[in-house]
Design an enzyme around this catalytic site. Structure first.
Site, PDB file in Angstrom:
ATOM      1  N   GLU A  32      -9.557  -2.553   5.487  1.00 22.59           N
ATOM      2  CA  GLU A  32     -10.163  -2.362   6.794  1.00 22.59           C
ATOM      3  C   GLU A  32     -11.372  -3.291   6.951  1.00 22.59           C
ATOM      4  O   GLU A  32     -11.879  -3.821   5.956  1.00 22.59           O
ATOM      5  CB  GLU A  32     -10.607  -0.901   6.935  1.00 22.59           C
ATOM      6  CG  GLU A  32      -9.479   0.130   6.741  1.00 22.59           C
ATOM      7  CD  GLU A  32      -8.490   0.177   7.899  1.00 22.59           C
ATOM      8  OE1 GLU A  32      -8.428  -0.785   8.692  1.00 22.59           O
ATOM      9  OE2 GLU A  32      -7.757   1.183   8.007  1.00 22.59           O
TER      10      GLU A  32
ATOM     11  N   ASN B 111      -7.142  -4.002  14.343  1.00 23.88           N
ATOM     12  CA  ASN B 111      -8.530  -4.282  13.947  1.00 23.88           C
ATOM     13  C   ASN B 111      -8.630  -5.425  12.940  1.00 23.88           C
ATOM     14  O   ASN B 111      -9.675  -5.629  12.337  1.00 23.88           O
ATOM     15  CB  ASN B 111      -9.181  -3.012  13.374  1.00 23.88           C
ATOM     16  CG  ASN B 111      -8.511  -2.538  12.081  1.00 23.88           C
ATOM     17  OD1 ASN B 111      -7.555  -3.147  11.621  1.00 23.88           O
ATOM     18  ND2 ASN B 111      -9.015  -1.460  11.511  1.00 23.88           N
TER      19      ASN B 111
ATOM     20  N   HIS C 288      -6.940  -5.675  10.097  1.00 21.49           N
ATOM     21  CA  HIS C 288      -6.715  -5.358   8.685  1.00 21.49           C
ATOM     22  C   HIS C 288      -5.411  -5.960   8.175  1.00 21.49           C
ATOM     23  O   HIS C 288      -4.478  -6.191   8.936  1.00 21.49           O
ATOM     24  CB  HIS C 288      -6.806  -3.845   8.407  1.00 21.49           C
ATOM     25  CG  HIS C 288      -5.622  -3.025   8.831  1.00 21.49           C
ATOM     26  ND1 HIS C 288      -5.694  -1.656   8.986  1.00 21.49           N
ATOM     27  CD2 HIS C 288      -4.335  -3.356   9.123  1.00 21.49           C
ATOM     28  CE1 HIS C 288      -4.504  -1.195   9.340  1.00 21.49           C
ATOM     29  NE2 HIS C 288      -3.669  -2.203   9.436  1.00 21.49           N
TER      30      HIS C 288
ATOM     31  N   ASP D 111       0.827  -1.207   0.000  1.00 15.11           N
ATOM     32  CA  ASP D 111       0.000   0.000   0.000  1.00 15.11           C
ATOM     33  C   ASP D 111       0.859   1.253   0.000  1.00 15.11           C
ATOM     34  O   ASP D 111       2.067   1.203   0.229  1.00 15.11           O
ATOM     35  CB  ASP D 111      -0.957  -0.002   1.213  1.00 15.11           C
ATOM     36  CG  ASP D 111      -0.290  -0.498   2.494  1.00 15.11           C
ATOM     37  OD1 ASP D 111       0.944  -0.367   2.597  1.00 15.11           O
ATOM     38  OD2 ASP D 111      -0.991  -1.006   3.378  1.00 15.11           O
TER      39      ASP D 111
END
Ligand code: PGA
Length: 280
Positions: free
Chosen positions: A144, A137, A139, A67
């Site tokens: 996400e 979380n 990801h 990313d």
């Protein structure tokens, strides 16, 4: 899924570096998918050390990072290209043209970056080994919670938890990026081999969800349970919420005993054996 629980974050880096070294020896022109974040920093340090010792070379390697932030000033300290250069690339023999990020040029429509990145990965022959961290979380990349499990490289707005975690790294004069272009979950799942690294107790719930939870878009890393060749390397703290901790350690001892009887080189390791996807 092979879960490897080791005693410290340093050992996570050592074991991961051994696997990358074996990949590089097995296929010097391999295609690596790479991650940023605090977790892989020690791995990259170890790879630089091994390069300096003459143990590995990245001369023929192609890399695709997971990313990149959107809307950064050119040369921003926050860019993942800069991160990778500082921690790995600038200290090795990798060719600049072989380094790839899902970056958006100044006047480009960010929505057009994804298909081009997918094409470049496929044109390179697909990713042989993808390194991943995991967000608190769940990801992977910037996929996400609620990301489609079949998603491809695209623009994503970051989740509140990710913004909160990343804000700790910002200086006072820096504006926090709120969007990124990330490989999709489908892109990650196309990699032939996946290495998920996690260290520290703050990752324990995310790791437990990834390894032992239900497969769900609400916990993107859980999709890795459906991949053929995933190795999860965690320290004791990150493993602390795994219910089958002892079983994973027992399995590892059993597999090591087979390796010691029948050969322990990269070429003997089923992780590196060719499968039908390698022949695409
Ligand atoms: P970290 O980030 O390595 O900085 O914890 C991992 C991630 O968010 O994927």
């Amino acid at each position: 899924m092979e879960v490897m629980i080791v005693s410290s974050s340093d050992e996570v880096a050592q074991v991961a570096a051994d696997i990358l070294r074996d990949m590089l020896l097995h296929k010097p022109a391999c295609v690596l998918g790479l991650a940023t974040g605090s977790t892989p920093i020690a791995l990259y340090g170890e790879l630089v050390h091994r390069y300096q010792q003459g143990e590995i070379s990245l001369r023929e390697v192609q890399t695709f990072n997971l990313d990149e932030y959107l809307g950064l000033q050119p040369k921003s300290r926050l860019s993942y290209r800069r991160f990778m250069s500082e921690h790995l690339f600038a200290h090795t023999d990798i060719e600049a043209d072989n380094i790839h990020f899902p970056e958006c040029a100044a006047e480009q429509d960010p929505r057009t970056v994804g298909p081009g990145y997918e094409w470049a990965i496929s044109n390179a022959g697909g990713i042989d080994l993808q390194v991943l961290g995991i967000g608190a979380n769940g990801h992977i990349g910037f996929n996400e919670p609620s990301s489609s499990l079949g998603s491809r490289t695209r623009v994503k707005a970051l989740a509140p938890r990710t913004l909160q975690d990343n804000s700790k790294l910002l200086r006072d004069d820096e504006t926090q990026p709120e969007m990124a272009i990330t490989m999709g979950i489908g892109t990650i799942m196309d990699a032939r081999r996946i290495l998920l690294l996690a260290t520290g107790e703050h990752k324990a719930a995310a790791v437990a969800g990834a390894v032992e939870g239900a497969i769900s878009a609400m916990h993107p890393a859980s999709v890795l349970q459906a991949h053929q060749r995933v190795r999860v390397i965690v320290d004791e703290a990150a493993a602390s919420q795994l219910q089958l901790r002892e079983y994973y350690q027992w399995v590892r001892r059993k597999n090591d005993s087979i390796a010691s009887q029948h050969g322990g080189s990269a070429d003997d390791d089923p992780w590196f054996h060719k499968t039908v996807e390698d022949l695409d």
